[in-house]
Design a protein around this motif. Structure first.
Motif, PDB file in Angstrom:
ATOM      1  N   ARG A 164      35.737 108.880 -55.226  1.00 31.35           N
ATOM      2  CA  ARG A 164      34.556 109.056 -54.378  1.00 31.35           C
ATOM      3  C   ARG A 164      34.943 109.559 -52.989  1.00 31.35           C
ATOM      4  NH1 ARG A 164      30.445 104.481 -52.275  1.00 31.35           N
ATOM      5  NH2 ARG A 164      28.745 105.843 -51.617  1.00 31.35           N
ATOM      6  N   GLU A 215      35.730 113.249 -53.365  1.00 30.56           N
ATOM      7  CA  GLU A 215      34.501 114.033 -53.496  1.00 30.56           C
ATOM      8  C   GLU A 215      33.803 114.190 -52.146  1.00 30.56           C
ATOM      9  OE1 GLU A 215      30.222 113.849 -55.919  1.00 30.56           O
ATOM     10  OE2 GLU A 215      31.697 112.242 -56.117  1.00 30.56           O
ATOM     11  N   SER A 245      33.085 117.602 -49.798  1.00 29.71           N
ATOM     12  CA  SER A 245      31.687 118.032 -49.705  1.00 29.71           C
ATOM     13  C   SER A 245      31.227 118.346 -48.286  1.00 29.71           C
ATOM     14  CB  SER A 245      30.777 116.956 -50.301  1.00 29.71           C
ATOM     15  OG  SER A 245      30.737 115.801 -49.462  1.00 29.71           O
TER      16      SER A 245
END
Length: 223
Positions: A20, A23, A27
């Motif tokens: 997580r 990610e 992003s």
């Protein structure tokens, strides 16, 4: 409304970065970093190409306005510290307050923590604990910190620099009973990870003979 992500990063071993966290770092367009050089090692590892923006104790006030402006423009941001969980004995508190006051979201991305890693491996009770950060270095404030640890009804966790560790253990020994238990976690998750457990006197004597290096977390048992 945009989001400021508080991303926990590895405290030593880069393999501890979560999916997580990876990610999230990939992003966002900008990552607020305490030390951009150290953070670049991590972003290169996870394939994040965001712009790194320095955020530290000396520029946090002036950075807050720009950070809120980026969020106002609809840009999500990530905030990281050099290692571990942001804001824990690290900058970022002023930024988070400003972001919340401006009506934006603040979302934690949990992960590695030197505090919890040291606690659970210390051999001391982990049901209740107090985290004090870095103790004061001198004066009445230091006396109060030592007295607070000595009388605490639960396990106490604190950070200390390696060159001040022996003095801390000796000072604690002067205000605590001689058999008070302590654990020192050094370089947790790194190649030279070390846990030394014993009484305050025993652990102080150990590090008097072997001056410590690296990151240090101290866990002190209750009376």
């Amino acid at each position: 409304m945009a989001t400021l992500y508080l991303v926990s990063t590895p405290i030593g071993n880069l393999d501890d970065v979560s999916a997580r966290a990876t990610e999230t770092l990939r992003s966002v367009r900008r990552i607020l970093a305490e030390d951009t050089r150290r953070t670049r090692i991590l972003t290169d590892r996870v394939g994040a190409d965001a712009t790194l923006v320095s955020l530290h104790a000396h520029n946090e006030r002036e950075r807050s306005e720009a950070i809120v402006a980026w969020l106002d423009a609809g840009e999500d941001l990530a905030l990281v510290t050099d290692a571990g969980t942001p804001l824990v004995s690290d900058p970022g508190g002023r930024v988070v307050s400003s972001v919340l006051d401006a009506g934006h979201d603040v979302v934690p991305i949990p992960g590695p923590s030197a505090v919890l890693a040291a606690l659970v491996a210390s051999g001391l009770p982990a049901e209740r604990f107090t985290f004090l950060g870095f103790p004061a270095r001198k004066g009445r404030e230091r006396e109060r910190d030592l007295e607070r640890i000595a009388s605490a009804p639960e396990t106490t966790i604190l950070f200390e620099s390696p060159h001040r560790l022996v003095r801390l253990l000796e000072d604690l020994g002067a205000v605590c009973e001689s058999e008070r238990r302590v654990a020192v976690a050094r370089e947790v998750t790194k190649l030279h990870e070390e846990f030394i457990r014993g009484t305050l006197a025993e652990v102080a004597a150990y590090y008097e003979r072997r001056p410590p290096k690296g990151e240090v977390t101290v866990v002190v048992g209750a009376p």
